[in-house]
Motif scaffolding. Sequence first.
Motif, PDB file in Angstrom:
ATOM      1  N   SER A 136       0.877  -1.186   0.088  1.00  0.00           N
ATOM      2  CA  SER A 136       0.088   0.196  -0.017  1.00  0.00           C
ATOM      3  C   SER A 136       0.743   1.324  -0.038  1.00  0.00           C
ATOM      4  CB  SER A 136      -0.810  -0.167   1.164  1.00  0.00           C
ATOM      5  OG  SER A 136      -1.650   1.359   1.184  1.00  0.00           O
ATOM      6  N   PRO A 137       0.424   2.346  -0.671  1.00  0.00           N
ATOM      7  CA  PRO A 137       1.450   3.796  -0.899  1.00  0.00           C
ATOM      8  C   PRO A 137       1.002   4.282   0.354  1.00  0.00           C
ATOM      9  CG  PRO A 137      -0.714   3.583  -2.128  1.00  0.00           C
ATOM     10  CD  PRO A 137      -0.592   2.357  -1.685  1.00  0.00           C
ATOM     11  N   GLU A 138       0.061   3.888   1.398  1.00  0.00           N
ATOM     12  CA  GLU A 138      -0.472   4.470   2.740  1.00  0.00           C
ATOM     13  C   GLU A 138       0.908   4.076   3.883  1.00  0.00           C
ATOM     14  OE1 GLU A 138      -4.144   4.121   4.407  1.00  0.00           O
ATOM     15  OE2 GLU A 138      -5.056   3.848   2.083  1.00  0.00           O
ATOM     16  N   GLY A 179       6.869   6.039   4.239  1.00  0.00           N
ATOM     17  CA  GLY A 179       7.288   6.887   5.388  1.00  0.00           C
ATOM     18  C   GLY A 179       6.826   6.372   6.859  1.00  0.00           C
ATOM     19  N   LEU A 180       6.432   5.153   6.839  1.00  0.00           N
ATOM     20  CA  LEU A 180       6.054   4.485   8.161  1.00  0.00           C
ATOM     21  C   LEU A 180       6.917   3.573   8.666  1.00  0.00           C
ATOM     22  CD1 LEU A 180       2.215   4.228   7.915  1.00  0.00           C
ATOM     23  CD2 LEU A 180       3.360   6.126   8.900  1.00  0.00           C
ATOM     24  N   ARG A 181       7.472   3.556   9.751  1.00  0.00           N
ATOM     25  CA  ARG A 181       8.175   2.336  10.452  1.00  0.00           C
ATOM     26  C   ARG A 181       7.409   1.256  10.460  1.00  0.00           C
ATOM     27  NH1 ARG A 181       8.541   6.066  14.601  1.00  0.00           N
ATOM     28  NH2 ARG A 181       7.744   4.642  15.866  1.00  0.00           N
ATOM     29  N   PRO A 182       8.001   0.065  10.205  1.00  0.00           N
ATOM     30  CA  PRO A 182       7.400  -1.033  10.472  1.00  0.00           C
ATOM     31  C   PRO A 182       6.015  -1.488  11.547  1.00  0.00           C
ATOM     32  CG  PRO A 182       9.528  -1.604  10.014  1.00  0.00           C
ATOM     33  CD  PRO A 182       9.392  -0.258  10.338  1.00  0.00           C
ATOM     34  N   VAL A 183       6.248  -1.084  12.722  1.00  0.00           N
ATOM     35  CA  VAL A 183       5.449  -1.180  13.909  1.00  0.00           C
ATOM     36  C   VAL A 183       4.197  -0.070  13.518  1.00  0.00           C
ATOM     37  CG1 VAL A 183       6.433   0.922  15.399  1.00  0.00           C
ATOM     38  CG2 VAL A 183       5.060  -1.109  16.231  1.00  0.00           C
ATOM     39  N   GLN A 184       4.712   1.032  12.800  1.00  0.00           N
ATOM     40  CA  GLN A 184       3.450   2.096  12.461  1.00  0.00           C
ATOM     41  C   GLN A 184       2.610   1.233  11.218  1.00  0.00           C
ATOM     42  OE1 GLN A 184       6.003   5.267  11.671  1.00  0.00           O
ATOM     43  NE2 GLN A 184       4.979   6.469  13.153  1.00  0.00           N
ATOM     44  N   THR A 244       4.488  -6.038   5.360  1.00  0.00           N
ATOM     45  CA  THR A 244       3.755  -4.825   4.646  1.00  0.00           C
ATOM     46  C   THR A 244       4.683  -3.905   4.026  1.00  0.00           C
ATOM     47  OG1 THR A 244       4.528  -3.533   6.941  1.00  0.00           O
ATOM     48  CG2 THR A 244       2.159  -4.220   6.658  1.00  0.00           C
ATOM     49  N   LEU A 245       4.571  -3.606   2.658  1.00  0.00           N
ATOM     50  CA  LEU A 245       5.581  -3.226   1.675  1.00  0.00           C
ATOM     51  C   LEU A 245       4.880  -1.758   1.010  1.00  0.00           C
ATOM     52  CD1 LEU A 245       6.261  -6.424   0.038  1.00  0.00           C
ATOM     53  CD2 LEU A 245       7.889  -5.125   1.698  1.00  0.00           C
TER      54      LEU A 245
END
Length: 78
Positions: free
Chosen positions: A36-38, A41-46, A70-71
């Motif tokens: 997901s493009p969402e 910029g998020l860390r794996p935990v986020q 998640t990728l």
Amino acid sequence: MLPTPEQVKAYIQAGLNCTHIEVEGDGQHFFATIVSPEFQGLRPVQRHQKVYAVLGDRMKAEIHALSFKTLTPEEFQA
């Protein structure tokens, strides 16, 4: 009644803009690859928190165990 992989996939797609998603499982234990493009910029935990938020109470009531990768679309293409 136990959820199917297709139902878990639909639950995730209903709350996340997914460019690719695969879900495998036996009704209690599932593994998903979620792109997901969402996640940009998020860390794996986020990223994981975002998926758990989408599934909400289903994680307590319907889905016994879910592991997932998640990728972002760029990470998936690499």
